[in-house]
Enzyme design. Structure first.
Site, PDB file in Angstrom:
ATOM      1  N   ARG A   1     -50.062   1.030  30.089  1.00 34.26           N
ATOM      2  CA  ARG A   1     -49.426   1.934  31.072  1.00 34.26           C
ATOM      3  C   ARG A   1     -49.992   3.326  30.833  1.00 34.26           C
ATOM      4  O   ARG A   1     -49.739   3.926  29.789  1.00 34.26           O
ATOM      5  CB  ARG A   1     -47.904   1.899  30.883  1.00 34.26           C
ATOM      6  CG  ARG A   1     -47.139   2.744  31.869  1.00 34.26           C
ATOM      7  CD  ARG A   1     -45.638   2.656  31.605  1.00 34.26           C
ATOM      8  NE  ARG A   1     -44.900   3.445  32.583  1.00 34.26           N
ATOM      9  CZ  ARG A   1     -44.696   4.761  32.479  1.00 34.26           C
ATOM     10  NH1 ARG A   1     -45.174   5.431  31.448  1.00 34.26           N
ATOM     11  NH2 ARG A   1     -44.028   5.409  33.421  1.00 34.26           N
TER      12      ARG A   1
ATOM     13  N   LYS B   1     -48.603  10.569  25.031  1.00 34.86           N
ATOM     14  CA  LYS B   1     -47.320  10.760  24.327  1.00 34.86           C
ATOM     15  C   LYS B   1     -47.479  11.699  23.138  1.00 34.86           C
ATOM     16  O   LYS B   1     -48.551  11.827  22.559  1.00 34.86           O
ATOM     17  CB  LYS B   1     -46.751   9.401  23.914  1.00 34.86           C
ATOM     18  CG  LYS B   1     -46.205   8.687  25.142  1.00 34.86           C
ATOM     19  CD  LYS B   1     -45.232   7.604  24.848  1.00 34.86           C
ATOM     20  CE  LYS B   1     -44.680   7.069  26.173  1.00 34.86           C
ATOM     21  NZ  LYS B   1     -44.150   5.731  26.075  1.00 34.86           N
TER      22      LYS B   1
END
Ligand code: 9MG
Length: 278
Positions: A260, A221
């Site tokens: 994840r 991210k």
């Protein structure tokens, strides 16, 4: 602590790795490489070989400013992949969607977890999951993927996220979903600035105190890229592996139970070191 999802009972004594399978042409991390169904299945099988405990299959990108896709398009992307995997792997398949009809079709096709970035707030979503035996991940998001990074604001991000997750947990239990089928997720990057994300990582224990397993998604991210490069854009997505591993290890040490991730092999190896030492 066990996470009950369909026929699976995931023992969360050791942290688990959820491998990301994007069936989208505009996925921010794979540039659409795995768009074709067969390629998505091949990619998923590789993640299983690398040690994934769960596969998360998504047909609509959730990155900031992503274009929404129709329900029909989403179904056409994900259902063949779930059907193709259901007979070939013996780990839980998760459907990444907020649309109740997609949840229902995915569960019928063999998915046993619903990963919902809207925490079952769409009309009918609570009922679909309650009527099934699937597990569910309830995630916090401020706004929608189209607007969420337009100046997100909180008085106290940790308190707001915690109150939201507590409320969605209670709504899910009230709808008939047993607590051992529910995991919670602060939703890193979903309507959060760098400072909000950092506060949530620093105070992850406060969310663990809700008593449910925590799922963390920080893999590749931009907040990690921002910390590495000092640039707001976060730099090159493919260059975030080392940062992602550091974030995974830190999250687990702060109590996360499911990670994840895109990079399954590297994460599994890093977690082996954590398990061997702690
Ligand atoms: C679909 N998706 C993208 N990022 C995610 C995250 O951080 N958590 C969950 N549960 N889903 C995510």
């Amino acid at each position: 602590m066990h996470f009950i999802c369909g026929k699976f009972q995931l023992d969360l004594t050791t942290p688990r790795v959820m491998g990301i399978v994007n069936v989208t042409p505009d996925s921010f991390s794979d540039g659409g490489k795995f768009f074709a169904g067969n390629q998505a299945i091949e990619h998923a099988l590789r993640l299983v070989e690398e040690g994934a405990d769960i596969l998360d299959i998504g047909g609509e990108s959730t990155r900031p400013n992503a274009t929404p896709v129709s329900q029909q398009e989403e179904l056409e992307r994900v259902i063949p992949v779930i059907e193709g995997l259901a007979s070939r792997v013996n780990i839980p398949l998760s459907i990444d969607t907020y649309k109740p009809q997609v949840m229902q079709a995915a569960i019928a096709a063999g998915a046993s977890i619903v990963n919902d970035i809207r925490a079952l707030q769409e009309e009918g979503a609570l009922e679909v999951v309650a009527k099934s035996n699937a597990g569910v991940c309830l995630m916090h998001m401020q706004g929608t993927p189209q607007t969420m990074q337009d100046n997100p604001q909180y008085d106290d991000v940790v308190a707001v996220v915690k109150a939201f997750l507590a409320a969605r947990l209670q709504a899910s239990i009230d709808a008939g979903i047993a607590p051992n089928r529910i995991v919670l997720d602060p939703g890193f990057g979903f309507g959060k600035t760098r400072e909000h994300n950092i506060a949530l990582i620093q105070q992850l224990e406060s969310l663990v105190a809700l008593g449910q397993p925590l799922l963390v998604g920080l893999s590749r991210k931009s907040v990690l890229g921002q910390m590495v490069t000092g640039q707001l854009t976060g730099g090159d997505v493919d260059a975030r592996l080392h940062a992602s591993i550091a974030a995974s290890v830190l999250s687990v040490m702060k109590g996360a139970k499911i990670l994840r991730v895109h990079d399954v092999k590297a994460t599994v190896e890093a977690l082996k070191i954590v398990s061997a030492i702690i």
